[in-house]
Design a protein around this motif. Structure first.
Motif, PDB file in Angstrom:
ATOM      1  N   ALA A  28       2.267 -10.739  -3.608  1.00 13.16           N
ATOM      2  CA  ALA A  28       1.128  -9.837  -3.348  1.00 13.16           C
ATOM      3  C   ALA A  28      -0.115 -10.364  -4.068  1.00 13.16           C
ATOM      4  CB  ALA A  28       1.475  -8.430  -3.824  1.00 13.16           C
ATOM      5  N   TYR A  29      -1.232 -10.228  -3.366  1.00 11.29           N
ATOM      6  CA  TYR A  29      -2.515 -10.782  -3.833  1.00 11.29           C
ATOM      7  C   TYR A  29      -3.177  -9.780  -4.785  1.00 11.29           C
ATOM      8  CZ  TYR A  29      -7.312 -12.569  -3.301  1.00 11.29           C
ATOM      9  OH  TYR A  29      -8.566 -13.073  -3.527  1.00 11.29           O
ATOM     10  N   ASN A  30      -3.249 -10.149  -6.073  1.00  8.69           N
ATOM     11  CA  ASN A  30      -3.894  -9.238  -7.025  1.00  8.69           C
ATOM     12  C   ASN A  30      -5.163  -9.876  -7.594  1.00  8.69           C
ATOM     13  OD1 ASN A  30      -2.847 -11.154  -8.747  1.00  8.69           O
ATOM     14  ND2 ASN A  30      -1.673  -9.723  -9.997  1.00  8.69           N
ATOM     15  N   ILE A  31      -5.798  -9.160  -8.515  1.00  8.20           N
ATOM     16  CA  ILE A  31      -7.076  -9.644  -9.056  1.00  8.20           C
ATOM     17  C   ILE A  31      -6.881 -10.974  -9.786  1.00  8.20           C
ATOM     18  CG2 ILE A  31      -8.868  -9.124 -10.775  1.00  8.20           C
ATOM     19  CD1 ILE A  31      -8.522  -6.151  -9.933  1.00  8.20           C
ATOM     20  N   GLN A  32      -5.778 -11.074 -10.521  1.00 12.70           N
ATOM     21  CA  GLN A  32      -5.511 -12.337 -11.225  1.00 12.70           C
ATOM     22  C   GLN A  32      -5.350 -13.489 -10.225  1.00 12.70           C
ATOM     23  OE1 GLN A  32      -5.339 -12.839 -14.730  1.00 12.70           O
ATOM     24  NE2 GLN A  32      -5.489 -14.952 -13.995  1.00 12.70           N
ATOM     25  N   MET A  33      -4.689 -13.212  -9.093  1.00  9.15           N
ATOM     26  CA  MET A  33      -4.525 -14.260  -8.084  1.00  9.15           C
ATOM     27  C   MET A  33      -5.877 -14.653  -7.495  1.00  9.15           C
ATOM     28  SD  MET A  33      -2.029 -14.435  -4.739  1.00  9.15           S
ATOM     29  CE  MET A  33      -0.469 -14.408  -5.577  1.00  9.15           C
ATOM     30  N   ALA A  65       2.700 -10.740   0.938  1.00 11.30           N
ATOM     31  CA  ALA A  65       2.807  -9.407   1.565  1.00 11.30           C
ATOM     32  C   ALA A  65       1.528  -8.598   1.405  1.00 11.30           C
ATOM     33  CB  ALA A  65       3.988  -8.650   0.971  1.00 11.30           C
ATOM     34  N   GLY A  66       0.385  -9.291   1.330  1.00 12.85           N
ATOM     35  CA  GLY A  66      -0.897  -8.588   1.335  1.00 12.85           C
ATOM     36  C   GLY A  66      -1.399  -8.238  -0.045  1.00 12.85           C
ATOM     37  N   ALA A  67      -2.459  -7.436  -0.056  1.00 12.16           N
ATOM     38  CA  ALA A  67      -3.077  -7.052  -1.329  1.00 12.16           C
ATOM     39  C   ALA A  67      -2.075  -6.262  -2.161  1.00 12.16           C
ATOM     40  CB  ALA A  67      -4.307  -6.200  -1.052  1.00 12.16           C
ATOM     41  N   ASP A  68      -2.182  -6.402  -3.477  1.00  8.21           N
ATOM     42  CA  ASP A  68      -1.269  -5.695  -4.377  1.00  8.21           C
ATOM     43  C   ASP A  68      -1.601  -4.203  -4.357  1.00  8.21           C
ATOM     44  OD1 ASP A  68       0.024  -4.546  -6.603  1.00  8.21           O
ATOM     45  OD2 ASP A  68       0.181  -6.526  -7.527  1.00  8.21           O
ATOM     46  N   LEU A  69      -0.690  -3.436  -3.772  1.00  3.34           N
ATOM     47  CA  LEU A  69      -0.951  -2.013  -3.568  1.00  3.34           C
ATOM     48  C   LEU A  69      -1.026  -1.256  -4.899  1.00  3.34           C
ATOM     49  CD1 LEU A  69       1.412  -1.482  -0.507  1.00  3.34           C
ATOM     50  CD2 LEU A  69      -1.082  -1.614  -0.472  1.00  3.34           C
ATOM     51  N   THR A  70      -0.454  -1.815  -5.945  1.00  3.89           N
ATOM     52  CA  THR A  70      -0.503  -1.096  -7.232  1.00  3.89           C
ATOM     53  C   THR A  70      -1.886  -1.185  -7.874  1.00  3.89           C
ATOM     54  OG1 THR A  70       0.182  -3.021  -8.541  1.00  3.89           O
ATOM     55  CG2 THR A  70       1.938  -1.608  -7.683  1.00  3.89           C
ATOM     56  N   SER A 112      -3.899  -9.309   3.525  1.00  2.00           N
ATOM     57  CA  SER A 112      -4.699 -10.437   3.032  1.00  2.00           C
ATOM     58  C   SER A 112      -3.911 -11.743   3.037  1.00  2.00           C
ATOM     59  CB  SER A 112      -5.301 -10.159   1.656  1.00  2.00           C
ATOM     60  OG  SER A 112      -4.503  -9.327   0.899  1.00  2.00           O
ATOM     61  N   GLY A 113      -2.576 -11.678   3.123  1.00  2.00           N
ATOM     62  CA  GLY A 113      -1.793 -12.901   3.296  1.00  2.00           C
ATOM     63  C   GLY A 113      -2.146 -13.561   4.620  1.00  2.00           C
ATOM     64  N   LEU A 114      -2.192 -12.742   5.665  1.00  2.00           N
ATOM     65  CA  LEU A 114      -2.581 -13.282   6.974  1.00  2.00           C
ATOM     66  C   LEU A 114      -4.052 -13.715   6.957  1.00  2.00           C
ATOM     67  CD1 LEU A 114      -2.248 -13.941   9.928  1.00  2.00           C
ATOM     68  CD2 LEU A 114      -2.386 -11.502  10.473  1.00  2.00           C
ATOM     69  N   GLU A 115      -4.886 -12.931   6.297  1.00  2.00           N
ATOM     70  CA  GLU A 115      -6.308 -13.284   6.260  1.00  2.00           C
ATOM     71  C   GLU A 115      -6.538 -14.613   5.531  1.00  2.00           C
ATOM     72  OE1 GLU A 115      -7.060  -9.077   4.953  1.00  2.00           O
ATOM     73  OE2 GLU A 115      -8.923  -9.468   6.023  1.00  2.00           O
ATOM     74  N   MET A 116      -5.735 -14.839   4.475  1.00  2.00           N
ATOM     75  CA  MET A 116      -5.823 -16.117   3.767  1.00  2.00           C
ATOM     76  C   MET A 116      -5.439 -17.265   4.712  1.00  2.00           C
ATOM     77  SD  MET A 116      -4.045 -16.693   0.063  1.00  2.00           S
ATOM     78  CE  MET A 116      -3.716 -14.976  -0.189  1.00  2.00           C
ATOM     79  N   PRO A 134      -1.487  -4.484   8.184  1.00  2.00           N
ATOM     80  CA  PRO A 134      -1.132  -3.067   8.007  1.00  2.00           C
ATOM     81  C   PRO A 134      -2.282  -2.175   7.536  1.00  2.00           C
ATOM     82  CG  PRO A 134      -0.178  -4.410   6.238  1.00  2.00           C
ATOM     83  CD  PRO A 134      -0.968  -5.339   7.104  1.00  2.00           C
ATOM     84  N   GLU A 135      -3.470  -2.747   7.305  1.00  2.00           N
ATOM     85  CA  GLU A 135      -4.528  -1.996   6.626  1.00  2.00           C
ATOM     86  C   GLU A 135      -4.840  -0.645   7.270  1.00  2.00           C
ATOM     87  OE1 GLU A 135      -4.546  -5.252   7.101  1.00  2.00           O
ATOM     88  OE2 GLU A 135      -5.436  -6.285   5.396  1.00  2.00           O
ATOM     89  N   THR A 136      -4.980  -0.622   8.611  1.00  2.00           N
ATOM     90  CA  THR A 136      -5.393   0.657   9.224  1.00  2.00           C
ATOM     91  C   THR A 136      -4.327   1.738   9.013  1.00  2.00           C
ATOM     92  OG1 THR A 136      -4.758  -0.363  11.305  1.00  2.00           O
ATOM     93  CG2 THR A 136      -7.081  -0.018  10.984  1.00  2.00           C
TER      94      THR A 136
END
Ligand code: COA
Length: 248
Positions: A28-33, A65-70, A112-116, A134-136
């Motif tokens: 998952a894509y987080n701020i640190q990533m 798996a996209g942006a880090d939901l946490t 954001s995985g796909l967007e990357m 899955p954003e919407t």
């Protein structure tokens, strides 16, 4: 270059490999990533020894798996969050790199995985890859360029279907609609990505940059303007003297 918390970065045979490395949360894509990717992509852009990038994900289950939901809603303020996004526009940085960018995709490739992956030039998928936005369904819309990059890669109707339904598609469907360039067995994914990168950077880096620039910039202007731009770029390419050298 060493020491990233969320990425592995290494160079082999003129190819920079960036591996998203948070397999315990499906990368998952987080701020640190974001911060790590910013540094790693600057290295890819500026290191003359790097001819191409292969971007992949660690672990068996996901590219990302996209942006880090946490982390949703945890920024200290919207203003600060916006300011940092502008200062570290990772998606803009991806799109500004004149070298070939290859995404090697397996498992979940979501949000954001796909967007990357869409910020890369060539997408190679393994047979187990699954793609979706899955954003919407989560009460937002893509914010890593997906609403713009997806319809520039696949047809508008399919892009809208992926965007609006949040439905996932498998690797075969992704290939049929042109989202990925090819699908290979999982065991051969990295080799195929490296082979593709190598094939491209066997051409002069100046030519690769000009060809990429002509195609991408041409997507945003009229046909007349695009053709005029291509003439200028082609004249510049000839002035590099490579054509004559290749014939001798
Ligand atoms: N952000 C943060 N953590 C995530 C994550 C994300 N986007 N996606 C997966 N994870 C974590 C899970 O919380 C879980 O952690 P845990 O073991 O500490 O509970 C771990 O990764 C494994 O995921 P899990 O959900 O158990 O695997 P699964 O096979 O049941 O489901 C998915 C896989 C991808 C379908 C599911 O994880 C999912 O829907 N993830 C969110 C996708 C998403 O909406 N991304 C955001 C786009 S904006």
């Amino acid at each position: 270059m060493q020491g990233f918390k969320t990425l592995l970065y290494n160079k082999r045979n003129a190819i920079a490999h960036i591996v998203l490395n948070r397999p315990e949360v499906l990368n998952a894509y987080n701020i640190q990533m974001r911060d790590d990717l910013w540094e790693a992509l600057l290295a890819v852009r500026d290191d003359p020894e790097v001819g191409a990038l292969v971007l992949s994900g660690a672990g068996e289950r996901a590219f990302c798996a996209g942006a880090d939901l946490t982390e949703f809603g945890t920024a200290p303020s919207r203003v600060i969050a916006r300011e940092v996004r502008w200062q570290r526009d990772v998606w803009g940085l991806f799109l500004s790199i004149g070298k070939p960018l290859i995404a090697a995709l397996h498992g979940y490739v979501l949000g954001s995985g796909l967007e990357m992956a869409l910020c890369c030039d060539i997408r190679i998928a393994s047979e187990d890859a699954q793609f979706g936005l899955p954003e919407t369904s989560l009460g937002m819309i893509p914010a890593a360029g997906g609403t713009q990059t997806l319809p520039r890669v696949i047809k508008q109707g399919k892009a809208l279907e992926m965007l609006l339904t949040s439905a996932r598609i498998d690797a075969g469907e992704a290939y049929r609609i042109g989202l990925v360039n090819r699908v290979v067995p999982k065991a051969g994914l990295m080799e195929e990505a490296a082979k593709t990168a190598k094939r491209i950077f066997s051409h002069h880096p100046g030519l690769v940059g000009l060809a990429k620039g002509a195609l991408y910039q041409g997507l945003d202007v009229s046909l007349d303007e695009g053709l005029a731009m291509e003439r200028r770029y082609a004249a510049f390419a000839i002035s590099l003297g490579l054509f004559r050298e290749a014939r001798m």
